[in-house]
Motif scaffolding. Structure first.
Motif, PDB file in Angstrom:
ATOM      1  N   MET A 187      58.477 -50.671 -39.337  1.00 33.22           N
ATOM      2  CA  MET A 187      57.237 -50.320 -39.978  1.00 33.22           C
ATOM      3  C   MET A 187      56.148 -50.170 -38.929  1.00 33.22           C
ATOM      4  N   THR A 188      55.322 -49.167 -39.078  1.00 36.74           N
ATOM      5  CA  THR A 188      54.230 -48.980 -38.149  1.00 36.74           C
ATOM      6  C   THR A 188      52.925 -49.336 -38.828  1.00 36.74           C
ATOM      7  N   THR A 189      51.972 -49.704 -38.024  1.00 35.79           N
ATOM      8  CA  THR A 189      50.660 -50.075 -38.528  1.00 35.79           C
ATOM      9  C   THR A 189      49.607 -49.304 -37.756  1.00 35.79           C
ATOM     10  N   PRO A 190      48.373 -49.258 -38.236  1.00 37.29           N
ATOM     11  CA  PRO A 190      47.325 -48.576 -37.492  1.00 37.29           C
ATOM     12  C   PRO A 190      47.173 -49.135 -36.081  1.00 37.29           C
ATOM     13  N   ALA A 191      47.342 -50.429 -35.915  1.00 41.27           N
ATOM     14  CA  ALA A 191      47.205 -51.029 -34.591  1.00 41.27           C
ATOM     15  C   ALA A 191      48.324 -50.566 -33.655  1.00 41.27           C
ATOM     16  N   ASP A 192      49.517 -50.297 -34.223  1.00 42.26           N
ATOM     17  CA  ASP A 192      50.637 -49.841 -33.416  1.00 42.26           C
ATOM     18  C   ASP A 192      50.443 -48.412 -32.934  1.00 42.26           C
ATOM     19  N   HIS A 193      49.810 -47.586 -33.769  1.00 40.53           N
ATOM     20  CA  HIS A 193      49.640 -46.168 -33.474  1.00 40.53           C
ATOM     21  C   HIS A 193      48.223 -45.735 -33.811  1.00 40.53           C
ATOM     22  N   PRO A 251      44.372 -44.775 -40.635  1.00 42.87           N
ATOM     23  CA  PRO A 251      44.663 -45.657 -41.765  1.00 42.87           C
ATOM     24  C   PRO A 251      43.767 -46.894 -41.755  1.00 42.87           C
ATOM     25  N   PRO A 252      43.346 -47.349 -42.916  1.00 42.13           N
ATOM     26  CA  PRO A 252      42.544 -48.577 -42.968  1.00 42.13           C
ATOM     27  C   PRO A 252      43.417 -49.787 -42.639  1.00 42.13           C
ATOM     28  N   PRO A 253      42.811 -50.836 -42.100  1.00 42.45           N
ATOM     29  CA  PRO A 253      43.593 -52.018 -41.732  1.00 42.45           C
ATOM     30  C   PRO A 253      43.944 -52.891 -42.934  1.00 42.45           C
ATOM     31  N   ILE A 254      45.116 -53.465 -42.888  1.00 44.14           N
ATOM     32  CA  ILE A 254      45.463 -54.519 -43.846  1.00 44.14           C
ATOM     33  C   ILE A 254      44.711 -55.764 -43.383  1.00 44.14           C
ATOM     34  N   PRO A 255      44.074 -56.499 -44.281  1.00 45.51           N
ATOM     35  CA  PRO A 255      43.354 -57.704 -43.848  1.00 45.51           C
ATOM     36  C   PRO A 255      44.250 -58.613 -43.000  1.00 45.51           C
ATOM     37  N   LEU A 288      54.206 -55.157 -46.509  1.00 48.23           N
ATOM     38  CA  LEU A 288      53.139 -54.628 -45.656  1.00 48.23           C
ATOM     39  C   LEU A 288      53.085 -53.106 -45.748  1.00 48.23           C
ATOM     40  N   GLU A 289      54.238 -52.483 -45.792  1.00 48.06           N
ATOM     41  CA  GLU A 289      54.289 -51.027 -45.911  1.00 48.06           C
ATOM     42  C   GLU A 289      53.658 -50.574 -47.233  1.00 48.06           C
ATOM     43  N   LEU A 293      51.398 -52.207 -49.012  1.00 48.70           N
ATOM     44  CA  LEU A 293      49.955 -52.426 -48.916  1.00 48.70           C
ATOM     45  C   LEU A 293      49.292 -51.288 -48.144  1.00 48.70           C
ATOM     46  N   GLN A 294      49.897 -50.918 -47.016  1.00 47.70           N
ATOM     47  CA  GLN A 294      49.322 -49.855 -46.197  1.00 47.70           C
ATOM     48  C   GLN A 294      49.312 -48.534 -46.958  1.00 47.70           C
ATOM     49  N   ASP A 295      50.390 -48.244 -47.653  1.00 45.56           N
ATOM     50  CA  ASP A 295      50.455 -47.009 -48.442  1.00 45.56           C
ATOM     51  C   ASP A 295      49.349 -46.969 -49.500  1.00 45.56           C
ATOM     52  N   GLU A 296      49.132 -48.100 -50.159  1.00 46.44           N
ATOM     53  CA  GLU A 296      48.104 -48.151 -51.206  1.00 46.44           C
ATOM     54  C   GLU A 296      46.705 -47.991 -50.618  1.00 46.44           C
ATOM     55  N   LEU A 297      46.439 -48.648 -49.487  1.00 50.66           N
ATOM     56  CA  LEU A 297      45.131 -48.496 -48.843  1.00 50.66           C
ATOM     57  C   LEU A 297      44.932 -47.060 -48.365  1.00 50.66           C
ATOM     58  N   ASN A 298      45.986 -46.475 -47.816  1.00 46.95           N
ATOM     59  CA  ASN A 298      45.901 -45.080 -47.371  1.00 46.95           C
ATOM     60  C   ASN A 298      45.554 -44.159 -48.536  1.00 46.95           C
ATOM     61  N   GLU A 299      46.197 -44.401 -49.661  1.00 45.25           N
ATOM     62  CA  GLU A 299      45.953 -43.579 -50.850  1.00 45.25           C
ATOM     63  C   GLU A 299      44.489 -43.665 -51.287  1.00 45.25           C
ATOM     64  N   VAL A 300      43.917 -44.847 -51.212  1.00 44.54           N
ATOM     65  CA  VAL A 300      42.503 -45.002 -51.586  1.00 44.54           C
ATOM     66  C   VAL A 300      41.621 -44.160 -50.667  1.00 44.54           C
ATOM     67  N   VAL A 301      41.909 -44.181 -49.373  1.00 44.39           N
ATOM     68  CA  VAL A 301      41.093 -43.436 -48.417  1.00 44.39           C
ATOM     69  C   VAL A 301      41.311 -41.929 -48.563  1.00 44.39           C
TER      70      VAL A 301
END
Length: 129
Positions: A1-7, A18-22, A36-37, A39-47
């Motif tokens: 899984m990748t995160t905004p901090a990773d890429h 992408p917005p950060p997961i708290p 985590l994936e 959560l990230q997908d849901e936050l991305n969708e909001v943005v």
């Protein structure tokens, strides 16, 4: 899984990162990469596709609350299955997971420090309006 901090170069369809997961939530769920994936997908969708009449921060909170509530239900189902099996090790593991998911959902736990999300929204507010 990748995160905004990773890429940090990763961008969403609207050009924003992408917005950060708290951080507390990310730490609590570090052993659950699929959570985590999600959560990230849901936050991305909001943005990417925010509702125009509801503040984006509120939409992010709804997304986090909805996901963590689903994680609790999943953990409860796993506990019920473990109890039905009578496997003491599985029961103990499922109970621990259920406690963790409740803590992740709590305003004093995983949803307690949302400053990274607030900072993200402040940084990109002009683009999102």
């Amino acid at each position: 899984m990748t995160t905004p901090a990773d890429h940090p170069e990763q961008t969403l369809s609207n050009g924003l990162p992408p917005p950060p997961i708290p951080p507390r939530l990310r730490e609590m769920l570090k052993d659950y990469p699929k959570h985590l994936e999600r959560l990230q997908d849901e936050l991305n969708e909001v943005v990417e596709k925010p509702y125009l009449v509801t503040p984006i921060f509120e939409q992010m909170m709804w997304a986090l609350e909805g996901c963590t509530s689903a994680f609790i239900r999943q953990a409860q189902d796993e506990l019920e299955a473990a109890q039905a099996s009578g496997d003491a090790v599985a029961i103990a593991s499922a109970e621990a997971k259920e406690r963790l998911m409740f803590k992740a959902r709590s305003a004093n736990g995983g949803l307690g420090n949302l400053e990274d999300l607030r900072s993200y929204l402040q940084k990109y507010k002009d683009v999102m309006e």
